[in-house]
Design an enzyme around this catalytic site. Structure first.
Site, PDB file in Angstrom:
ATOM      1  N   ASP A   1       1.760 -48.587 -17.002  1.00  0.00           N
ATOM      2  CA  ASP A   1       1.786 -47.632 -18.111  1.00  0.00           C
ATOM      3  C   ASP A   1       0.508 -47.748 -18.956  1.00  0.00           C
ATOM      4  O   ASP A   1       0.251 -48.799 -19.558  1.00  0.00           O
ATOM      5  CB  ASP A   1       3.016 -47.905 -18.981  1.00  0.00           C
ATOM      6  CG  ASP A   1       3.289 -46.809 -20.000  1.00  0.00           C
ATOM      7  OD1 ASP A   1       2.354 -46.053 -20.343  1.00  0.00           O
ATOM      8  OD2 ASP A   1       4.447 -46.710 -20.451  1.00  0.00           O
TER       9      ASP A   1
ATOM     10  N   HIS B   1       3.654 -43.901 -17.303  1.00  0.00           N
ATOM     11  CA  HIS B   1       4.434 -43.616 -18.511  1.00  0.00           C
ATOM     12  C   HIS B   1       5.470 -42.518 -18.232  1.00  0.00           C
ATOM     13  O   HIS B   1       5.364 -41.410 -18.735  1.00  0.00           O
ATOM     14  CB  HIS B   1       3.502 -43.193 -19.644  1.00  0.00           C
ATOM     15  CG  HIS B   1       4.165 -43.141 -20.984  1.00  0.00           C
ATOM     16  ND1 HIS B   1       4.673 -44.246 -21.614  1.00  0.00           N
ATOM     17  CD2 HIS B   1       4.409 -42.099 -21.828  1.00  0.00           C
ATOM     18  CE1 HIS B   1       5.190 -43.900 -22.773  1.00  0.00           C
ATOM     19  NE2 HIS B   1       5.052 -42.608 -22.926  1.00  0.00           N
TER      20      HIS B   1
ATOM     21  N   SER C   1       9.635 -43.091 -24.810  1.00  0.00           N
ATOM     22  CA  SER C   1       8.311 -43.042 -25.413  1.00  0.00           C
ATOM     23  C   SER C   1       8.440 -42.957 -26.939  1.00  0.00           C
ATOM     24  O   SER C   1       9.001 -43.857 -27.563  1.00  0.00           O
ATOM     25  CB  SER C   1       7.517 -41.865 -24.823  1.00  0.00           C
ATOM     26  OG  SER C   1       6.166 -41.915 -25.213  1.00  0.00           O
TER      27      SER C   1
END
Length: 315
Positions: A267, A296, A181
């Site tokens: 996501d 995610h 991320s």
């Protein structure tokens, strides 16, 4: 699964529009020169940690400015010769975690540097920002590329490699950078801005094809950019101009090392098309792991086990 194959095929053929500004590379060359003109001022404090098979240190070093960047520095005991080093970058709003989180690496003989990003965990931020009203890092200094938060974060992370290469126990030819991320976006940016890593692993990376990501996302840090522009519509062009310098879409062509990226097709934070927009521009040896039903996250047991194997085979 036909629908998955069709989706992936569409993503693999996607060509994003590059938004790089004419002075993009000059800006980054000057930024790197400025960061490296400052002393690293590294400090190590050895810790008494319950796992006795490792040596553990609190690490502090100066990043882009005089902000002390905090990190774990973890070594296996009784090192013989030089050993490979893994540098980890965490997620947005997270931190470097427990020392014990990295035992699967040190038990195999890797050195580990786990960094708290600027403003996260134990790391502060000595910078002043003329724009920080939204209470989120992604909008700090967003009207000026010179003071933007991500300029400092990317350089803080490059300086972690400077520290690793300064250590006599570290094999500077065998450095990997790893993140998910926020940390995945940092990983790709650092791989583009620094040719020393041999391997880069970027899971569900942010700061990828930012204009598309802002249009398609439903959650996550870039929603604060939306809110800022809702409050300041007069700054739309200026904001996207700033963001272009930090978009991995405009950086990734410089990546030379081997890269592995992962994506979740559901996501809502880092949309898969935005990630593929960057991935499709990478010219070095690369691979993509696709999770058709994942959002995610990359916490699957299979993913962790595959990463262990991938690092061992390629570093």
């Amino acid at each position: 699964m036909k629908f998955v194959d069709e989706k992936v095929s569409d993503l693999e053929s996607y060509e994003a529009d590059i938004t790089r500004q004419p002075d993009h590379w000059d800006f980054w060359e000057q930024t790197i020169q400025f960061a490296r003109s400052k002393p690293l001022n590294e400090q190590l404090q050895k810790l008494d940690y319950p796992i006795k098979q490792i040596d553990v240190y609190d690490l502090s070093y100066h990043g882009f400015d005089e902000t002390p960047i905090k990190a774990h520095y973890i070594l296996p005991k009784n090192i013989v010769g030089k050993i490979p080093c893994l540098i980890f970058f965490h997620g947005y709003g997270g931190h470097k975690g427990s020392i014990s989180d990295y035992m699967k690496w040190t038990i195999q003989g890797y050195a580990v540097i786990a960094v708290d990003a600027r403003g996260h965990g134990e790391t502060g931020d000595y910078s002043n920002y003329s724009t920080e009203e939204m209470g989120s890092w992604v909008t700090k200094g967003i009207l000026n590329k010179e003071e933007y938060y991500y300029r400092k974060v990317y350089m803080d992370s490059v300086r972690a490699i400077d520290f690793a290469c300064s250590r006599e126990e570290v094999d500077s030819e065998r450095i990997a950078i790893i993140g998910a991320s926020f940390g995945g976006g940092i990983t790709l940016a650092v791989a583009a801005l620094d040719d020393r890593p041999k391997l880069a692993i970027a899971d569900v990376p942010n700061m990828s094809n930012i204009e598309l990501a802002i249009r398609e996302k439903f959650e996550g840090s870039l929603t604060f950019v939306d809110r800022f522009l809702d409050r300041h519509p007069e700054h739309v062009e200026r904001v996207f101009n700033t963001l272009s310098y930090f978009d991995n879409l405009n950086l990734c062509e410089q990546i030379k090392c081997k890269v592995r990226v992962s994506v979740g097709l559901k996501d809502p934070i880092c949309p898969p098309k935005s990630i593929y927009g960057v991935y499709n521009q990478i010219k070095s040896e690369k691979s993509m792991i696709v999770y058709p039903f994942s959002e995610h996250h990359v916490h699957h047991v299979e993913h962790v086990d595959n990463m262990l194997q991938y690092v061992n085979e390629n570093l």
